[in-house]
Design a protein around this motif. Structure first.
Motif, PDB file in Angstrom:
ATOM      1  N   ASP A  95     -17.402  28.296 -31.001  1.00  0.00           N
ATOM      2  CA  ASP A  95     -18.557  27.542 -31.482  1.00  0.00           C
ATOM      3  C   ASP A  95     -19.840  28.066 -30.842  1.00  0.00           C
ATOM      4  N   GLY A  96     -20.976  27.792 -31.514  1.00  0.00           N
ATOM      5  CA  GLY A  96     -22.251  28.301 -31.041  1.00  0.00           C
ATOM      6  C   GLY A  96     -22.905  27.468 -29.964  1.00  0.00           C
ATOM      7  N   ASP A  97     -22.275  26.363 -29.515  1.00  0.00           N
ATOM      8  CA  ASP A  97     -22.890  25.518 -28.498  1.00  0.00           C
ATOM      9  C   ASP A  97     -22.653  26.078 -27.097  1.00  0.00           C
ATOM     10  N   GLU A  98     -23.197  25.371 -26.099  1.00  0.00           N
ATOM     11  CA  GLU A  98     -23.099  25.848 -24.718  1.00  0.00           C
ATOM     12  C   GLU A  98     -21.654  25.911 -24.246  1.00  0.00           C
ATOM     13  N   ALA A  99     -20.860  24.920 -24.632  1.00  0.00           N
ATOM     14  CA  ALA A  99     -19.445  24.925 -24.242  1.00  0.00           C
ATOM     15  C   ALA A  99     -18.727  26.129 -24.839  1.00  0.00           C
ATOM     16  N   GLY A 100     -19.077  26.463 -26.080  1.00  0.00           N
ATOM     17  CA  GLY A 100     -18.470  27.629 -26.721  1.00  0.00           C
ATOM     18  C   GLY A 100     -18.841  28.925 -26.017  1.00  0.00           C
ATOM     19  N   GLN A 101     -20.092  29.004 -25.516  1.00  0.00           N
ATOM     20  CA  GLN A 101     -20.518  30.197 -24.777  1.00  0.00           C
ATOM     21  C   GLN A 101     -19.749  30.339 -23.467  1.00  0.00           C
ATOM     22  N   ARG A 102     -19.565  29.212 -22.763  1.00  0.00           N
ATOM     23  CA  ARG A 102     -18.810  29.253 -21.500  1.00  0.00           C
ATOM     24  C   ARG A 102     -17.366  29.668 -21.756  1.00  0.00           C
ATOM     25  N   ALA A 103     -16.788  29.106 -22.809  1.00  0.00           N
ATOM     26  CA  ALA A 103     -15.403  29.445 -23.132  1.00  0.00           C
ATOM     27  C   ALA A 103     -15.271  30.923 -23.507  1.00  0.00           C
ATOM     28  N   THR A 104     -16.273  31.458 -24.185  1.00  0.00           N
ATOM     29  CA  THR A 104     -16.251  32.873 -24.563  1.00  0.00           C
ATOM     30  C   THR A 104     -16.236  33.762 -23.326  1.00  0.00           C
ATOM     31  N   HIS A 105     -17.043  33.401 -22.321  1.00  0.00           N
ATOM     32  CA  HIS A 105     -17.058  34.172 -21.076  1.00  0.00           C
ATOM     33  C   HIS A 105     -15.680  34.188 -20.427  1.00  0.00           C
ATOM     34  N   LYS A 106     -14.992  33.062 -20.458  1.00  0.00           N
ATOM     35  CA  LYS A 106     -13.656  32.999 -19.855  1.00  0.00           C
ATOM     36  C   LYS A 106     -12.679  33.896 -20.610  1.00  0.00           C
ATOM     37  N   VAL A 107     -12.752  33.870 -21.943  1.00  0.00           N
ATOM     38  CA  VAL A 107     -11.862  34.722 -22.748  1.00  0.00           C
ATOM     39  C   VAL A 107     -12.128  36.190 -22.451  1.00  0.00           C
ATOM     40  N   LEU A 108     -13.411  36.567 -22.337  1.00  0.00           N
ATOM     41  CA  LEU A 108     -13.752  37.960 -22.044  1.00  0.00           C
ATOM     42  C   LEU A 108     -13.159  38.398 -20.706  1.00  0.00           C
ATOM     43  N   SER A 109     -13.191  37.499 -19.741  1.00  0.00           N
ATOM     44  CA  SER A 109     -12.628  37.826 -18.427  1.00  0.00           C
ATOM     45  C   SER A 109     -11.118  38.037 -18.512  1.00  0.00           C
ATOM     46  N   LEU A 110     -10.430  37.127 -19.215  1.00  0.00           N
ATOM     47  CA  LEU A 110      -8.980  37.271 -19.382  1.00  0.00           C
ATOM     48  C   LEU A 110      -8.638  38.547 -20.148  1.00  0.00           C
ATOM     49  N   ALA A 111      -9.406  38.812 -21.201  1.00  0.00           N
ATOM     50  CA  ALA A 111      -9.145  40.000 -22.022  1.00  0.00           C
ATOM     51  C   ALA A 111      -9.372  41.282 -21.222  1.00  0.00           C
ATOM     52  N   ARG A 112     -10.399  41.279 -20.390  1.00  0.00           N
ATOM     53  CA  ARG A 112     -10.689  42.468 -19.579  1.00  0.00           C
ATOM     54  C   ARG A 112      -9.543  42.734 -18.601  1.00  0.00           C
ATOM     55  N   ASP A 113      -9.028  41.675 -17.988  1.00  0.00           N
ATOM     56  CA  ASP A 113      -7.906  41.828 -17.061  1.00  0.00           C
ATOM     57  C   ASP A 113      -6.673  42.389 -17.768  1.00  0.00           C
TER      58      ASP A 113
END
Length: 601
Positions: free
Chosen positions: A310-328
Motif C-alpha cells: 500500500d502507498g501509506d506510511e505503514a506500507g512504506q515501512r513494510a516495503t523496507h523490511k521486505v527489501l532487507s529480507l530479500a537482500r539477505d
C-alpha cells in the motif's frame, strides 16, 4: 527432514533416473555425454540447462540452479525433502521403510489431518454454493461485483460467503460425520461454553491453499466498513502456519517461473484484482509481516521479487523490511508504488487493468531508486547541511547496492540537480563505498568461477579442479591431505573444501549425489553441482600437482608484493635493520617463485 534412512535414499537414487524425472518438465536432447534443454527456473532462448545421466545431477549455466533429482523436484514443485522422497518412492514403486513411517504422523494422526483437509474442502464448496446459488449470498455477490470482481474470477479463487448464522456450517459438517472437536481444532468452529459455533459469519470467504492447492484455511472479509476486524483469518492449526503459507502461491508459481518474478502484495483482494487484470504471479502474506520462511519459499521459484504494498506510511515501512529480507536471501527487488491512501486493489478499480499492469511494466522502481526516493522525502533540502547529508546518504546507497549503470545514471541526476561536478561525486562515492565494492567484486569473482572459468585467474581455476577431483574421485582425499591443501583462493571454495573433507572422512566412497544433497547453503550447492556436471578426466595426480603449484605460486607472489611494499616503507623510514630483513625475505621469495615457475621444479 533428515530422519529418512540414508540407505533408503541411496536405494531410491539408484532406482530413479534423473533424465526421466527432468524430462517430465523439460524437453531434453542429447549433447555428448549429457542432455541439454531450456532451464525451467528462468526464461532463456538458448539452452544452458545441462543434465548428466552419468552423475545423476543437473546444472544451469545461466541462473546457477543445480543439484540432484531430489533437489530438482523440491524446487520445481515446492516440496519439502520428505515430501519429495515419498513422491519419488511412489513413482519408482519403492516401498517406504518402517523407520520412515515411524518418523511420519501415525495413522490416527494422518487420518485426523486428512479429516481436517476434507472438512476445509467441504467448507469451501459450502461457502461457494451460498455465494453463487442462494438468496443469503446475494448481498455478498453484489458487494464483490461492485468491487469489480467478475464471476469468472470468483470461481477461479473459489470465493464464497459465510451467512450470519451461528451453526450453519457446523451443522452441515456434523451431518457428514465430522466431530465438533475436530472442527474446533481445524479452525472452522469456535467453542463458546457448551456450544460449538461457526467461526466465520457474515463475511466474504477466501480459501487459502497450501502448495498443492488444497484448502487449509480461510480469510473472511467483512462487507461493512465499520466491522472489526476487516479481515478475520483462520488461526494456527496443524494444517495452517501463517509464517510458511503464501496466499495464491499454488496458482501463481507457474507464472512466477515463466516471468522469473514473484509479486508480493499485502492482501487477498490485491492479489485477486491483479490476477483479474492479467498479472498472474501475485501472492500475499495475509496481513502478517513477510517472514524469512516466506522469502525462502519464493526463492524456490525465482530470484526476483516485486514489492507492491500500500502507498501509506505503514506500507512504506513494510516495503523496507521486505527489501532487507530479500537482500539477505540474494533476491533482486523492484518496488511498485501507488498514490498515498490507495492500495493496489483501489488503483486497479479506479484506473483499470491496463493502467494497473503498466505500473508493473513501466513504473517499477529498483531498490536503489526506492531507497533514494525515501531519503529525499525525509531530507531537508532547504538548508546546505540538509542537502549535504542527503547527498552523502544517497551516495552510500549507490556505493552499496547500485549496478554500474544505475550508479552512473543517479550520479548524473545528483550532479545536475545540485550543481556538483561528477568528479567530486565520484571521489566521495569512492571513499564511502570502498568496502562495499570490495565485497561485491569478491562475490562476482566467486560466481564467475563456476560459470565461466576463462573470466577468472589461474589459481581460482586450480581451486575448482581440486574441488571437482575431491567430489568425484575419492582417492583425491588422501592425496590432498598428504600435500596439506587446506585453503583455496575464494572463501566459497574453501568452505566447500572443508565440507568435502568432512564428507570424505565419514564416507570415503560416498557418491557426489549424496554429498550435494547434504548442502543446505544455496551457493555451495550451486558450486558443487556445476563441478559435478563439468568435464572431468579422472583422478590425475600430475594435474593436481600443477594445481597445487599454481596455488602456491599465487600465494608467494602475493607475499612478495606485500613484502616489497614493506621494504619500500622501511627504506623511507630509515629503519636499516628492518630493511635488511625485508630485503632477505624478498630475495628468498624471488628464489622460491623462480623455482616454482621452472618446469618440473
Amino acid at each position: 527432514m533428515r530422519q529418512i534412512p540414508e540407505e533408503f535414499v541411496e536405494t531410491l537414487r539408484q532406482r530413479v533416473d534423473i533424465i526421466d524425472v527432468v524430462g517430465d518438465y523439460v524437453q531434453l536432447r542429447r549433447s555428448g555425454r549429457s542432455y541439454v534443454g531450456l532451464c525451467p527456473f528462468h526464461n532463456e532462448r538458448s539452452p544452458s540447462f545441462s543434465v548428466s545421466p552419468e552423475r545423476q545431477m543437473y546444472y544451469c549455466f545461466g541462473c546457477g540452479a543445480g543439484g540432484t533429482v531430489i533437489r530438482f523436484v523440491m524446487d520445481i514443485e515446492g516440496l519439502t525433502f520428505t515430501e519429495t522422497v515419498v513422491r519419488l518412492a511412489e513413482r519408482a514403486n519403492v516401498q517406504l521403510p518402517e523407520s520412515l513411517e515411524e518418523t511420519m504422523p501415525s495413522q490416527s494422526e494422518t487420518d485426523r489431518y486428512q479429516a481436517m483437509r476434507d472438512a476445509h474442502e467441504l467448507a469451501a464448496k459450502y461457502y461457494s454454493y451460498i455465494l453463487m446459488n442462494s438468496s443469503a449470498g446475494v448481498q455478498a455477490l453484489t458487494y464483490l461485483e461492485n468491487r469489480g470482481i467478475s464471476k469468472t474470477t470468483m470461481v477461479e479463487f473459489r470465493l464464497g460467503f459465510a451467512p450470519n448464522t451461528e451453526r450453519r456450517l457446523v451443522d452441515f459438517l456434523r451431518k457428514r460425520g465430522f466431530a465438533s472437536e475436530l472442527l474446533v481444532d481445524s479452525g472452522l468452529a469456535v467453542a463458546l461454553g457448551n456450544q460449538v459455533v461457526d467461526r466465520f459469519r457474515n463475511r466474504v470467504m477466501i480459501p487459502i491453499c497450501d502448495g498443492r492447492g488444497q484448502v487449509v484455511a480461510f480469510g473472511g472479509r467483512a462487507m461493512q466498513k465499520e466491522a472489526k476486524p476487516k479481515y478475520l483469518n483462520s488461526p494456527e492449526t496443524p494444517l495452517f502456519h501463517k509464517s510458511s503459507v503464501l496466499f495464491n502461491l499454488h496458482a501463481a508459481k507457474r507464472s512466477i517461473r515463466q516471468t522469473q518474478t514473484a509479486v508480493i502484495f499485502e492482501g487477498y483482494m490485491d492479489v485477486i484484482s491483479a490476477w483479474q487484470a492479467g498479472l498472474k504471479s501475485g501472492v500475499a502474506s495475509m496481513g502478517t509481516s513477510l517472514t524469512e520462511e516466506h522469502v525462502r519459499l519464493l526463492k524456490r521459484y525465482s530470484d526476483r521479487l516485486t514489492v507492491a504494498y500500500d502507498g501509506d506510511e505503514a506500507g512504506q515501512r513494510a516495503t523496507h523490511k521486505v527489501l532487507s529480507l530479500a537482500r539477505d536471501a540474494h533476491l533482486e527487488c523492484r518496488v511498485v508504488q501507488f498514490p498515498e491512501g490507495m492500495d493496489p486493489d483501489d488503483f486497479a478499480r479506479e484506473f483499470g487493468a491496463p493502467a494497473f499492469v503498466r505500473q508493473f511494466q513501466v513504473q517499477a522502481l529498483t531498490e536503489v531508486q526506492f531507497l533514494i526516493q525515501g531519503l529525499r522525502r525525509e531530507a531537508n533540502l532547504e538548508s546546505p547541511a540538509g542537502r549535504t547529508a542527503y547527498i552523502r546518504k544517497a551516495l552510500t546507497v549507490l556505493g552499496e547496492r547500485a549496478s554500474p549503470i544505475e550508479r552512473d545514471e543517479e550520479l548524473q541526476k545528483l550532479s545536475q540537480e545540485f550543481h556538483l561536478s561528477l568528479d567530486a561525486l565520484h571521489q566521495e562515492l569512492k571513499m564511502l563505498a570502498k568496502d562495499s565494492q570490495r565485497r561485491t567484486t569478491h562475490k562476482v569473482v566467486a560466481q564467475n568461477a563456476v560459470v565461466n572459468p576463462n573470466l577468472v585467474s589461474a589459481d581460482v581455476r586450480a581451486g575448482n579442479h581440486i574441488l571437482q577431483s575431491l567430489l568425484l574421485y575419492p582417492e583425491t582425499y588422501d592425496w590432498l591431505l598428504e600435500h596439506e591443501v587446506m585453503e583455496l583462493p575464494l572463501a566459497q571454495q574453501t568452505a566447500l573444501l572443508a565440507r568435502l573433507y568432512a564428507y570424505r572422512a565419514e564416507c570415503p566412497e560416498g557418491s557426489p549425489v549424496r554429498f550435494v544433497e547434504t548442502l543446505e547453503d544455496t551457493e555451495l550447492r550451486k558450486l558443487a553441482a556445476s563441478l559435478a556436471v563439468g568435464d572431468a578426466a579422472g583422478f590425475d595426480p600430475a594435474l593436481l600437482t600443477d594445481c597445487v603449484r599454481s596455488l602456491r605460486l599465487q600465494e608467494l607472489e602475493n607475499r612478495y608484493r606485500n613484502k616489497l611494499q614493506e621494504l619500500v616503507e622501511a627504506q623511507l623510514a630509515g629503519e636499516s635493520e628492518h630493511v635488511l630483513a625485508c630485503r632477505q625475505e624478498v630475495e628468498d621469495l624471488q628464489t622460491e617463485i623462480t623455482r616454482l615457475k621452472t618446469p618440473h621444479a
